[in-house]
Write an enzyme that holds these catalytic residues in place. Structure first.
Site, PDB file in Angstrom:
ATOM      1  N   LYS A  69      34.547  26.651  28.737  1.00 54.41           N
ATOM      2  CA  LYS A  69      33.098  26.729  28.584  1.00 54.41           C
ATOM      3  C   LYS A  69      32.502  27.948  29.273  1.00 54.41           C
ATOM      4  CE  LYS A  69      31.282  22.096  27.897  1.00 54.41           C
ATOM      5  NZ  LYS A  69      30.662  21.012  28.679  1.00 54.41           N
ATOM      6  N   HIS A  99      34.707  27.476  42.537  1.00 51.65           N
ATOM      7  CA  HIS A  99      35.353  26.156  42.500  1.00 51.65           C
ATOM      8  C   HIS A  99      35.949  25.923  41.117  1.00 51.65           C
ATOM      9  CE1 HIS A  99      35.163  21.998  41.075  1.00 51.65           C
ATOM     10  NE2 HIS A  99      35.439  21.599  42.295  1.00 51.65           N
ATOM     11  N   ASN A 100      35.164  26.174  40.092  1.00 54.47           N
ATOM     12  CA  ASN A 100      35.664  25.972  38.728  1.00 54.47           C
ATOM     13  C   ASN A 100      36.810  26.925  38.410  1.00 54.47           C
ATOM     14  OD1 ASN A 100      33.474  24.216  38.635  1.00 54.47           O
ATOM     15  ND2 ASN A 100      32.973  24.736  36.525  1.00 54.47           N
ATOM     16  N   SER A 133      29.770  19.101  41.296  1.00 55.85           N
ATOM     17  CA  SER A 133      31.094  18.923  40.691  1.00 55.85           C
ATOM     18  C   SER A 133      31.533  17.471  40.753  1.00 55.85           C
ATOM     19  CB  SER A 133      32.140  19.773  41.407  1.00 55.85           C
ATOM     20  OG  SER A 133      33.420  19.492  40.853  1.00 55.85           O
ATOM     21  N   GLU A 161      39.783  25.553  39.887  1.00 57.78           N
ATOM     22  CA  GLU A 161      40.175  24.409  39.045  1.00 57.78           C
ATOM     23  C   GLU A 161      41.003  24.896  37.842  1.00 57.78           C
ATOM     24  OE1 GLU A 161      36.727  21.878  38.086  1.00 57.78           O
ATOM     25  OE2 GLU A 161      37.433  21.856  36.013  1.00 57.78           O
ATOM     26  N   LYS A 198      30.142  27.153  43.339  1.00 56.70           N
ATOM     27  CA  LYS A 198      30.526  26.198  42.290  1.00 56.70           C
ATOM     28  C   LYS A 198      31.321  26.923  41.197  1.00 56.70           C
ATOM     29  CE  LYS A 198      30.570  22.464  39.634  1.00 56.70           C
ATOM     30  NZ  LYS A 198      30.717  22.825  38.248  1.00 56.70           N
TER      31      LYS A 198
HETATM   32  P1  NBP Z   1      24.176  19.075  28.215  1.00 56.93           P
HETATM   33  O1  NBP Z   1      24.611  20.322  28.831  1.00 56.93           O
HETATM   34  O2  NBP Z   1      24.836  18.636  26.956  1.00 56.93           O
HETATM   35  O3  NBP Z   1      22.589  19.193  27.918  1.00 56.93           O
HETATM   36  C1  NBP Z   1      21.881  18.167  27.249  1.00 56.93           C
HETATM   37  C2  NBP Z   1      20.525  17.996  27.859  1.00 56.93           C
HETATM   38  O4  NBP Z   1      19.758  19.212  27.806  1.00 56.93           O
HETATM   39  C3  NBP Z   1      19.694  16.946  27.109  1.00 56.93           C
HETATM   40  O5  NBP Z   1      18.960  16.201  28.041  1.00 56.93           O
HETATM   41  C4  NBP Z   1      18.797  17.799  26.240  1.00 56.93           C
HETATM   42  O6  NBP Z   1      17.612  17.160  25.861  1.00 56.93           O
HETATM   43  C5  NBP Z   1      18.488  18.916  27.187  1.00 56.93           C
HETATM   44  N1  NBP Z   1      17.887  20.117  26.558  1.00 56.93           N
HETATM   45  C6  NBP Z   1      18.436  21.020  25.718  1.00 56.93           C
HETATM   46 BR1  NBP Z   1      20.116  20.929  25.034  1.00 56.93          BR
HETATM   47  N2  NBP Z   1      17.601  22.007  25.369  1.00 56.93           N
HETATM   48  C7  NBP Z   1      16.448  21.723  26.016  1.00 56.93           C
HETATM   49  C8  NBP Z   1      15.195  22.378  26.079  1.00 56.93           C
HETATM   50  N3  NBP Z   1      14.966  23.516  25.423  1.00 56.93           N
HETATM   51  N4  NBP Z   1      14.211  21.802  26.810  1.00 56.93           N
HETATM   52  C9  NBP Z   1      14.442  20.654  27.486  1.00 56.93           C
HETATM   53  N5  NBP Z   1      15.631  20.003  27.488  1.00 56.93           N
HETATM   54  C10 NBP Z   1      16.629  20.527  26.763  1.00 56.93           C
HETATM   55  O7  NBP Z   1      24.205  17.862  29.251  1.00 56.93           O
HETATM   56  P2  NBP Z   1      25.323  17.474  30.348  1.00 56.93           P
HETATM   57  O8  NBP Z   1      26.704  17.545  29.809  1.00 56.93           O
HETATM   58  O9  NBP Z   1      24.823  16.189  30.931  1.00 56.93           O
HETATM   59  O10 NBP Z   1      25.193  18.617  31.458  1.00 56.93           O
HETATM   60  C11 NBP Z   1      23.985  18.922  32.129  1.00 56.93           C
HETATM   61  C12 NBP Z   1      24.208  20.127  33.023  1.00 56.93           C
HETATM   62  O11 NBP Z   1      25.221  19.806  33.994  1.00 56.93           O
HETATM   63  C13 NBP Z   1      24.736  21.359  32.286  1.00 56.93           C
HETATM   64  O12 NBP Z   1      24.183  22.511  32.858  1.00 56.93           O
HETATM   65  C14 NBP Z   1      26.221  21.312  32.536  1.00 56.93           C
HETATM   66  O13 NBP Z   1      26.818  22.592  32.473  1.00 56.93           O
HETATM   67  C15 NBP Z   1      26.256  20.763  33.939  1.00 56.93           C
HETATM   68  N6  NBP Z   1      27.505  20.088  34.319  1.00 56.93           N
HETATM   69  C16 NBP Z   1      28.170  19.302  33.462  1.00 56.93           C
HETATM   70  C17 NBP Z   1      29.347  18.658  33.862  1.00 56.93           C
HETATM   71  C18 NBP Z   1      30.081  17.770  32.911  1.00 56.93           C
HETATM   72  O14 NBP Z   1      31.158  17.278  33.301  1.00 56.93           O
HETATM   73  N7  NBP Z   1      29.573  17.519  31.710  1.00 56.93           N
HETATM   74  C19 NBP Z   1      29.801  18.812  35.152  1.00 56.93           C
HETATM   75  C20 NBP Z   1      29.082  19.594  36.031  1.00 56.93           C
HETATM   76  C21 NBP Z   1      27.933  20.226  35.605  1.00 56.93           C
HETATM   77  P3  NBP Z   1      17.566  16.315  24.466  1.00 56.93           P
HETATM   78  O15 NBP Z   1      18.138  14.979  24.802  1.00 56.93           O
HETATM   79  O16 NBP Z   1      16.130  16.240  24.164  1.00 56.93           O
HETATM   80  O17 NBP Z   1      18.362  17.059  23.462  1.00 56.93           O
END
Ligand code: NBP
Length: 476
Positions: free
Chosen positions: A260, A185-186, A128, A189, A182
């Site tokens: 989400k 936690h959300n 988080s 939130e 987690k």
């Molecule tokens: P995203 O959730 O938007 O995912 C994008 C990533 O997933 C890219 O690297 C993409 O690769 C890859 N990907 C996908 Br889409 N399909 C794929 C597949 N079939 N095989 C391999 N790679 C694949 O990214 P994020 O916002 O950085 O979040 C990452 C994780 O962290 C998520 O689970 C999210 O829920 C979690 N999270 C996010 C936050 C936040 O604030 N954003 C906070 C806490 C946790 P590509 O570049 O090749 O398309």
């Protein structure tokens, strides 16, 4: 040279965590499905530390020291399963796969079992803190096998936030426990944000205050018991003026809240566990209602029936009432969230330590707050607390707030301002402390139409009244 950690999935979260590892002196192997993101990261931040660029999964796995540790930061759901499978096929017994995405805890339980059967360690880690936390120090909630934490713990603790020198990262428990906490936690939130929204709405629509003035109130609140990240950024968002129109930004943002899914997951789990997390549920439903745009459009003009209702004359006193109502409702939401964690922990045999959890939520995460220190102390004083709400500190705080809480809800109701989370939290408090609940009548009704039987207050056994017969009572 070999990397201590590999990160695959280099969107916002993954690249910031990779940079965080590198900035702490770890060699980081980088991988992303499409090479563009890997190159973009190296181009922009390659000088921040020691990165190893890899193109294929084989190359990536080959770049890691043993036991190999890979952090997956891809989209939750099918993409995560696909990446796990690819990695597992290339890894060796004892290697560690960490899923840092927002995965559903039941998926994590399934994945952990599948990997354990292949002698691989699988760690579902809740992370988080959003983008900023990922880069500068998140709160990390790793589950999975305790042995894997020995090799992984120091690495994760080095990049986590720290409060009073204590890392905001600890082993939560087996398999899905990290993602479960987690998720809650959300959920908390969501409740926190809804309560803040209701407090803002009361100042705006009961007291008629200007947005900038409300921002000042939140700034002031942030210096007291409400001191927290969300209160701090509320003041920031409310202070923002739209460059195009000159209006407060909050007035040009469409009032339909997105979600989400983690709030919804929390409520679904609470329903399954039979734990009343009313604060979180109201928050999820409030977002859903806000997004029912066409229904809201059609309902505009429904009679308010607020004839004659007046705003309180003493504005400062009512603002203080709102502050107390917010604090008491927040205590209820956290108390309920910790109840859910205790129930989940019992259901799955995780032995989650609530005091340790409060400790790692003090920094890095979105719900970080002064308040968490009080929660940590409450569990340190009494690890067997029946409910957080009943810890002496919180009990006093809520008892001191309850009159204000009622005044706020009475006024909001009279003036037609919705306060679902404030009001349901007070009802929860009243139900919890009630001598008798109307559940006795519910049991009577259930016995009437379904012969579901009831217990008696004065003797043991189950009983049924012959409702369609002579209405005498029989022992069931
Ligand atoms: P995203 O959730 O938007 O995912 C994008 C990533 O997933 C890219 O690297 C993409 O690769 C890859 N990907 C996908 Br889409 N399909 C794929 C597949 N079939 N095989 C391999 N790679 C694949 O990214 P994020 O916002 O950085 O979040 C990452 C994780 O962290 C998520 O689970 C999210 O829920 C979690 N999270 C996010 C936050 C936040 O604030 N954003 C906070 C806490 C946790 P590509 O570049 O090749 O398309």
């Amino acid at each position: 040279r070999l990397a201590q950690i590999g990160v695959t999935g280099l969107a916002v979260m993954g690249s910031n965590i990779a940079r965080n590892f590198a900035r702490h002196g770890h060699t980081v192997a980088l991988h992303n499905r499409s090479i563009a993101k890997t190159d973009a990261l190296i181009e922009a931040h390659g000088d921040e530390g020691d990165f190893i660029r890899t193109e294929t999964m084989e190359e990536f796995v080959g770049a890691l020291e043993r036991p190999r540790r890979v952090l997956i930061m891809v989209k939750a759901g099918d993409p995560t399963d696909a990446v796990i499978e690819e990695l597992a096929n290339l890894m060796e017994p004892g290697d560690i796969i960490i899923d840092g995405g927002n995965s559903l805890y039941t998926d994590t339980i399934r994945r952990e079992a599948a990997m354990a059967a292949r002698n691989l360690n699988f760690v579902g880690a809740g992370i988080s803190g959003g983008e900023e936390g990922a880069l500068n120090g998140p709160s990390i909630m790793p589950g999975g096998p305790a042995e894997s934490y020995e090799s992984l713990g120091p690495l994760l603790e080095s990049i986590s936030a720290h409060v009073d020198g204590v890392p905001c990262c600890t082993h939560i428990g087996p398999d899905g426990s990290g993602h479960f906490v987690k998720m809650v936690h959300n959920g908390i939130e969501y409740a926190d944000m809804q309560l803040i929204g209701e407090a803002y709405d009361l100042m705006r629509n009961v007291l008629g205050m200007e947005v900038a003035e409300i921002a000042d109130v939140f700034r002031e609140w942030n210096t007291g018991t409400l001191d927290s990240y969300l209160i701090e950024i509320t003041a920031e968002v409310l202070s923002q003026v739209d460059a195009e129109t000159g209006k407060p930004l909050v007035d040009v943002i469409v009032d339909a809240a997105g979600q989400k899914g983690t709030g919804r997951w929390t409520v679904k789990s609470a329903l399954d566990l039979g734990i009343p997390t009313t604060g979180i549920a109201e928050a999820v439903f409030a977002r859903a209602l806000s997004s029912s745009t066409s229904q809201r459009e059609s309902a505009r003009g429904l009679v308010a029936g607020t004839t004659g209702a007046q705003a309180p004359a003493d504005k400062a006193a009512f603002v203080e009432d709102i502050r107390k109502a917010l604090y008491a409702s927040k205590v209820v939401a956290y108390s309920q969230g910790f109840d859910q964690i205790a129930a989940g922990s019992a259901e799955y045999g995780w032995s989650v330590d609530p005091g340790k959890l409060a400790t790692i939520w003090r920094g890095g995460c979105i719900i970080r707050a002064k308040f968490l220190d009080r929660i940590r102390e409450a569990y340190a004083e009494n690890p067997e607390l029946p409910a957080l709400l009943l810890a002496p500190y919180f009990r006093d705080a809520v008892e001191d707030s309850v009159e204000s809480w009622r005044r706020v809800i009475v006024t909001a109701t009279a003036m037609g301002v919705p306060v679902p989370a404030f009001a349901s939290s007070l009802s929860y408090y009243d139900a919890l402390r009630a001598e008798r609940l109307p559940a006795a009548l519910t049991q009577g009704l259930r016995d009437y139409f379904g012969a579901h039987t009831y217990l008696r207050v004065d003797k043991p056994g189950s009983f049924h009244t012959l409702w369609s017969g002579d209405r005498s009572e029989v022992e069931a």
